[in-house]
Design a protein around this motif. Structure first.
Motif, PDB file in Angstrom:
ATOM      1  N   ARG A 101      14.504   1.962   5.883  1.00  0.00           N
ATOM      2  CA  ARG A 101      15.934   2.255   6.083  1.00  0.00           C
ATOM      3  C   ARG A 101      16.225   3.574   5.383  1.00  0.00           C
ATOM      4  O   ARG A 101      16.185   3.659   4.146  1.00  0.00           O
ATOM      5  CB  ARG A 101      16.818   1.135   5.552  1.00  0.00           C
ATOM      6  CG  ARG A 101      18.293   1.441   5.804  1.00  0.00           C
ATOM      7  CD  ARG A 101      19.195   0.252   5.610  1.00  0.00           C
ATOM      8  NE  ARG A 101      20.570   0.610   5.916  1.00  0.00           N
ATOM      9  CZ  ARG A 101      21.096   0.637   7.136  1.00  0.00           C
ATOM     10  NH1 ARG A 101      20.339   0.310   8.170  1.00  0.00           N
ATOM     11  NH2 ARG A 101      22.348   0.996   7.346  1.00  0.00           N
ATOM     12  N   ILE A 102      16.509   4.583   6.196  1.00  0.00           N
ATOM     13  CA  ILE A 102      16.660   5.944   5.683  1.00  0.00           C
ATOM     14  C   ILE A 102      17.979   6.518   6.189  1.00  0.00           C
ATOM     15  O   ILE A 102      18.234   6.542   7.401  1.00  0.00           O
ATOM     16  CB  ILE A 102      15.493   6.834   6.165  1.00  0.00           C
ATOM     17  CG1 ILE A 102      14.152   6.207   5.750  1.00  0.00           C
ATOM     18  CG2 ILE A 102      15.622   8.241   5.626  1.00  0.00           C
ATOM     19  CD1 ILE A 102      12.953   6.849   6.412  1.00  0.00           C
ATOM     20  N   GLU A 113       0.829  -1.206   0.000  1.00  0.00           N
ATOM     21  CA  GLU A 113       0.000   0.000   0.000  1.00  0.00           C
ATOM     22  C   GLU A 113       0.864   1.257   0.000  1.00  0.00           C
ATOM     23  O   GLU A 113       0.544   2.253  -0.670  1.00  0.00           O
ATOM     24  CB  GLU A 113      -0.923  -0.004   1.213  1.00  0.00           C
ATOM     25  CG  GLU A 113      -1.995  -1.089   1.159  1.00  0.00           C
ATOM     26  CD  GLU A 113      -2.819  -1.158   2.438  1.00  0.00           C
ATOM     27  OE1 GLU A 113      -2.464  -0.446   3.405  1.00  0.00           O
ATOM     28  OE2 GLU A 113      -3.803  -1.920   2.475  1.00  0.00           O
ATOM     29  N   LEU A 114       1.969   1.242   0.743  1.00  0.00           N
ATOM     30  CA  LEU A 114       2.841   2.409   0.808  1.00  0.00           C
ATOM     31  C   LEU A 114       3.455   2.708  -0.551  1.00  0.00           C
ATOM     32  O   LEU A 114       3.429   3.856  -1.033  1.00  0.00           O
ATOM     33  CB  LEU A 114       3.946   2.177   1.846  1.00  0.00           C
ATOM     34  CG  LEU A 114       4.993   3.287   1.988  1.00  0.00           C
ATOM     35  CD1 LEU A 114       4.352   4.580   2.476  1.00  0.00           C
ATOM     36  CD2 LEU A 114       6.113   2.851   2.933  1.00  0.00           C
ATOM     37  N   ILE A 115       3.995   1.694  -1.208  1.00  0.00           N
ATOM     38  CA  ILE A 115       4.654   1.907  -2.503  1.00  0.00           C
ATOM     39  C   ILE A 115       3.630   2.256  -3.578  1.00  0.00           C
ATOM     40  O   ILE A 115       3.903   3.048  -4.487  1.00  0.00           O
ATOM     41  CB  ILE A 115       5.475   0.670  -2.882  1.00  0.00           C
ATOM     42  CG1 ILE A 115       6.631   0.486  -1.874  1.00  0.00           C
ATOM     43  CG2 ILE A 115       6.024   0.775  -4.298  1.00  0.00           C
ATOM     44  CD1 ILE A 115       7.465  -0.750  -2.113  1.00  0.00           C
ATOM     45  N   SER A 116       2.428   1.656  -3.462  1.00  0.00           N
ATOM     46  CA  SER A 116       1.375   1.965  -4.432  1.00  0.00           C
ATOM     47  C   SER A 116       0.969   3.432  -4.337  1.00  0.00           C
ATOM     48  O   SER A 116       0.745   4.093  -5.356  1.00  0.00           O
ATOM     49  CB  SER A 116       0.163   1.061  -4.194  1.00  0.00           C
ATOM     50  OG  SER A 116      -0.896   1.405  -5.064  1.00  0.00           O
ATOM     51  N   SER A 117       0.889   3.943  -3.096  1.00  0.00           N
ATOM     52  CA  SER A 117       0.478   5.340  -2.908  1.00  0.00           C
ATOM     53  C   SER A 117       1.629   6.310  -3.144  1.00  0.00           C
ATOM     54  O   SER A 117       1.420   7.427  -3.641  1.00  0.00           O
ATOM     55  CB  SER A 117      -0.065   5.533  -1.488  1.00  0.00           C
ATOM     56  OG  SER A 117      -1.165   4.690  -1.240  1.00  0.00           O
ATOM     57  N   TYR A 118       2.828   5.895  -2.792  1.00  0.00           N
ATOM     58  CA  TYR A 118       4.007   6.763  -2.905  1.00  0.00           C
ATOM     59  C   TYR A 118       5.148   5.958  -3.516  1.00  0.00           C
ATOM     60  O   TYR A 118       5.981   5.381  -2.795  1.00  0.00           O
ATOM     61  CB  TYR A 118       4.418   7.310  -1.542  1.00  0.00           C
ATOM     62  CG  TYR A 118       3.290   7.978  -0.789  1.00  0.00           C
ATOM     63  CD1 TYR A 118       2.931   9.295  -1.058  1.00  0.00           C
ATOM     64  CD2 TYR A 118       2.581   7.276   0.189  1.00  0.00           C
ATOM     65  CE1 TYR A 118       1.897   9.907  -0.376  1.00  0.00           C
ATOM     66  CE2 TYR A 118       1.550   7.876   0.873  1.00  0.00           C
ATOM     67  CZ  TYR A 118       1.199   9.196   0.590  1.00  0.00           C
ATOM     68  OH  TYR A 118       0.165   9.779   1.268  1.00  0.00           O
ATOM     69  N   SER A 160      12.467   3.386  -2.334  1.00  0.00           N
ATOM     70  CA  SER A 160      13.899   3.583  -2.075  1.00  0.00           C
ATOM     71  C   SER A 160      14.242   3.417  -0.602  1.00  0.00           C
ATOM     72  O   SER A 160      15.420   3.282  -0.251  1.00  0.00           O
ATOM     73  CB  SER A 160      14.329   4.986  -2.525  1.00  0.00           C
ATOM     74  OG  SER A 160      14.043   5.189  -3.882  1.00  0.00           O
ATOM     75  N   TYR A 161      13.202   3.455   0.267  1.00  0.00           N
ATOM     76  CA  TYR A 161      13.452   3.415   1.707  1.00  0.00           C
ATOM     77  C   TYR A 161      12.990   2.109   2.358  1.00  0.00           C
ATOM     78  O   TYR A 161      12.981   2.002   3.585  1.00  0.00           O
ATOM     79  CB  TYR A 161      12.720   4.579   2.389  1.00  0.00           C
ATOM     80  CG  TYR A 161      12.893   5.904   1.679  1.00  0.00           C
ATOM     81  CD1 TYR A 161      14.158   6.427   1.423  1.00  0.00           C
ATOM     82  CD2 TYR A 161      11.777   6.627   1.247  1.00  0.00           C
ATOM     83  CE1 TYR A 161      14.312   7.640   0.761  1.00  0.00           C
ATOM     84  CE2 TYR A 161      11.919   7.833   0.587  1.00  0.00           C
ATOM     85  CZ  TYR A 161      13.185   8.334   0.338  1.00  0.00           C
ATOM     86  OH  TYR A 161      13.331   9.528  -0.324  1.00  0.00           O
TER      87      TYR A 161
END
Length: 749
Positions: free
Chosen positions: A630-631, A599-604, A609-610
């Motif tokens: 991981r940032i 859901e996170l990658i789909s929205s953003y 990358s993190y």
């Protein structure tokens, strides 16, 4: 099965009538079940085992195991388990809990009031035992409660208080009724103090009646350790204190080789020789036993009863040899049995249980030898005190006799230790000038105290050889890893060495809801000069214990000379280093499930990358998929532009700010960083710190680049060529262990 719904108010009376009826016996009914007309309460009685059930009907699904025999699943009972023991412990626990419910002021009152309730339970136990073992008239206590109190229990407490008062008076008051005057005077301190007796209800009066119908003369006093778990603590308190109940079978792993075996050997050598038999009796009279973590006294009780049985065998041989001048009372006195216990209730119960054990063995002695039954009861030396803060030399005096320290002290690792336990170890470290004690299991403190006691006793009495022997059950962690490195030099400096030991075994707690842990038994004594002195090592061979004689037993419980394996932070050559995985210290806010990651990658999309795969030991063993943020410092501002990531970082800051650890609080302004960052973007072998003992092989594998391992995994970063070559060898000789089911037992260290 017999089932009946009844409008009767007293369901307990009804079910007793049905259970004892000829129809139940003739029809061989297994379960009798009765309910009230509104189906609110259910009572059941298992006629085969004597077990009973008294619950709200709505809770029946939680007690399905009571009725498992209907489906062909019988409860396993070991030979040493007495159904009456279990019923007594269970019903006493029920009585204690119900009294607290009916007397809510006891729950939040001062310690003195709870001690009075504990004393009250102990007096009840004595009265039930006395009426079944010729100290009172048969069933005198139970019949008087039934005949002289109302069924609703409103006056039961007052009547019991009168009985207790009568038992403490040599001459009964003229104001007493004849039923009270008929009770005998009980010498000693048992009934000298006036108690505040709690209020009774119909239900608690019925539990009293059920307890009175048990055959208390056959009850083993050592079972009361399980009652401590039922009434004195909740599960969290038991875990915090490291309390455990030890079965007689496991107790004898200590008492048999330590105390009984040398005596039995001398008995075999004595045969029927009166002089040698009297010498053995004299030796036994000088034996003293001390349990510095005695709980309800089960170690002391088992040791006392076994010594009395051996004494009875000696006296029988003397009678058979024509020796008639035999004292009618035992030469093994309760005053030779010492115990320290930090809680009042178990300490009081230990003292009482020793008296019950004495009366039981007196009855056996009178029956076997034809002596008159002695009604005199001694007193064990039981003290309510913190054993780690006491001077054992002042409590357990050194003499020229044989001194044995035995027991099962509490186990507690560094994590979860209470403030009092931490302070105990700090004081002990200061008193004995020992460093590093806080990193050891709590049980190690008892070994150190016992070793110091043995050394002091040897030094003060100036007698040759081993004067003090001690043996404890302990967690197997004390013979492993860093604990073995730290503990044993502390012990060896006092001149003690292992005399016998049991290698690691599964310690099953026989109490209700008992747990299973990996334990060892270790006995030690002052080192003797004789080179021929053999040590005994017990180990399991195909499920049976076998003894092995050896000149040495080392700290790892192997029949070999002592070795000192030192910890090294780095290999001595070019081999790669094994390290722990990372500690996030994030309260879970940096971790994402498979769905959350998607859901996170789909929205953003930029958030990819993190996000990196994450593996804990559990994830590795059970093939779970989780992910972690991981940032780096350079990426923080861009990552903060993603609302979901920013929210998670804020939660990490809140979590770290509220931590009790200073190190964690220092990281509150850097929520994107791991608490301990051990990540490397390289291939690694991984090995879980913990895994189930049921696995045939250690579960080892490798993680590809770009995977974050948590600190529950150990890692070795290696070149890819090395991974490929080792993997090809391992897979050709080892069949991988499939993941264990989710309901498998908790892994052992």
């Amino acid at each position: 099965m017999f089932f009946q719904t009844s409008p009767a108010v007293n369901l307990h009376f009804l079910i007793d009538e049905i259970v004892n009826s000829k129809v139940t016996e003739k029809q061989k009914i297994r379960f009798v079940i009765v309910t009230d007309k509104d189906y609110q309460t259910l009572l059941s009685h298992d006629t085969h085992t004597g077990d009973t059930l008294d619950i709200k009907l709505s809770l029946l699904p939680h007690y399905y195991d009571f009725f498992l025999p209907l489906a062909g699943f019988e409860k396993e009972r070991t030979q040493e388990e007495n159904p009456v023991d279990r019923a007594a412990a269970y019903n006493l626990g029920q009585l204690y809990s119900q009294i607290l419910k009916d007397n809510p002021e006891l729950n939040n009152s001062e310690q003195r009031t709870r001690e009075e309730l504990s004393e009250f339970i102990c007096r009840l136990i004595f009265c039930f035992f006395a009426e079944d073992s010729e100290l009172f008239a048969t069933d005198q206590f139970t019949k008087n409660i039934i005949n002289h109190t109302k069924t609703d229990g409103v006056d039961t407490g007052d009547y019991i208080a009168q009985v207790f008062a009568r038992l403490g008076e040599k001459e009964p008051s003229p104001e007493y009724s004849q039923s009270l005057k008929d009770f005998p005077y009980v010498a000693g301190k048992m009934f000298t103090k006036q108690l505040q007796v709690p209020r009774f209800t119909r239900k608690t009066r019925e539990i009293l009646r059920e307890l009175g119908h048990l055959d208390w003369k056959s009850i083993n006093p050592d079972i009361f350790g399980s009652m401590i778990q039922a009434v004195g603590h909740d599960e969290d308190e038991l875990s915090a204190d490291g309390i455990q109940y030890t079965s007689p079978k496991n107790i004898r792993k200590i008492t048999e080789p330590l105390i009984l075996a040398p005596l039995k050997k001398q008995l075999r050598e004595a045969g029927s020789d009166p002089t040698k038999l009297r010498a053995l009796l004299h030796r036994m009279a000088r034996i003293r036993v001390f349990d510095p973590a005695c709980g309800s006294g089960n170690f002391l009780i088992v040791a006392y009863k076994d010594l009395r049985r051996l004494e009875l065998e000696i006296l029988s041989r003397l009678l058979s040899a024509g020796i008639t001048e035999i004292p009618p009372e035992s030469s093994i006195e309760l005053s030779s049995f010492y115990g320290l216990e930090i809680e009042y209730f178990p300490a009081r119960l230990a003292s009482l249980s020793l008296q019950l054990a004495q009366h039981q063995t007196n009855r056996e002695m009178a029956s076997t030898l034809g002596f008159p039954l002695s009604s005199l009861l001694g007193e064990g030396q039981i003290k309510c005190a913190n054993a780690l803060r006491c001077n054992w030399l002042e409590f357990f005096h050194v003499s020229d006799g044989e001194l044995y320290l035995i027991g099962n002290p509490p186990y507690k690792g560094r994590i979860g230790r209470t403030a009092r336990q931490k302070e105990d170890l700090a004081i002990l470290s200061q008193d004995h000038e020992i460093k590093g004690l806080q990193g050891l299991d709590y049980v190690c403190a008892w070994f150190i105290k016992a070793a110091h006691y043995a050394w002091s006793a040897h030094k003060n009495t100036h007698q040759p050889g081993s004067i003090v022997n001690f043996a404890f059950v302990a967690s197997s962690s004390i013979i492993q890893g860093s604990q073995a490195l730290k503990l044993w030099p502390m012990l060896y400096r006092y001149g003690v060495r292992i005399s016998f030991a049991y290698q690691a075994f599964k310690f099953s707690n026989q109490a209700i809801g008992g747990a299973e842990v990996s334990c060892v038994v270790i006995a030690m004594q002052i080192m003797q000069v004789k080179p021929s002195n053999k040590k005994t090592l017990f180990r399991q061979v195909q499920g049976a214990w076998r003894s092995h004689q050896a000149p040495y037993i080392n700290r790892y419980l192997r029949a070999a000379p002592e070795i000192n394996i030192q910890k090294q932070k780095k290999p001595g050559d070019s081999r790669p280093v094994m390290t722990s995985g990372s500690r996030l210290l994030c309260g879970g806010s940096l971790i994402l499930s498979e769905q959350e990651k998607t859901e996170l990658i789909s929205s953003y999309p930029a958030s990819s990358s993190y996000v990196l795969p994450l593996k804990s030991a559990e994830d590795y063993l059970y093939h779970n998929s989780r992910y972690v943020l991981r940032i780096s410092d350079d990426q923080l501002d861009q990552a903060r532009e993603i609302p979901e990531i920013s929210s998670r970082l804020d939660k990490v800051s809140e979590y770290r700010s509220s931590s009790t650890s200073k190190g964690t609080r220092r990281l509150k302004d850097q929520p994107h960083l791991y608490g301990v960052d051990c990540y490397q973007d390289r291939l690694s072998f991984v090995l879980p710190r913990t895994s189930s003992h049921r696995r045939k092989h250690l579960p080892i594998g490798y993680l590809p680049c770009g995977v974050v391992a948590l600190n529950s995994l150990l890692q070795v970063f290696v070149p890819s060529s090395f991974v490929a070559s080792v993997t090809s060898v391992v897979t050709s000789v080892v069949t991988p262990s499939p993941p264990l089911p989710r309901d498998s037992p908790s892994p052992l260290r």
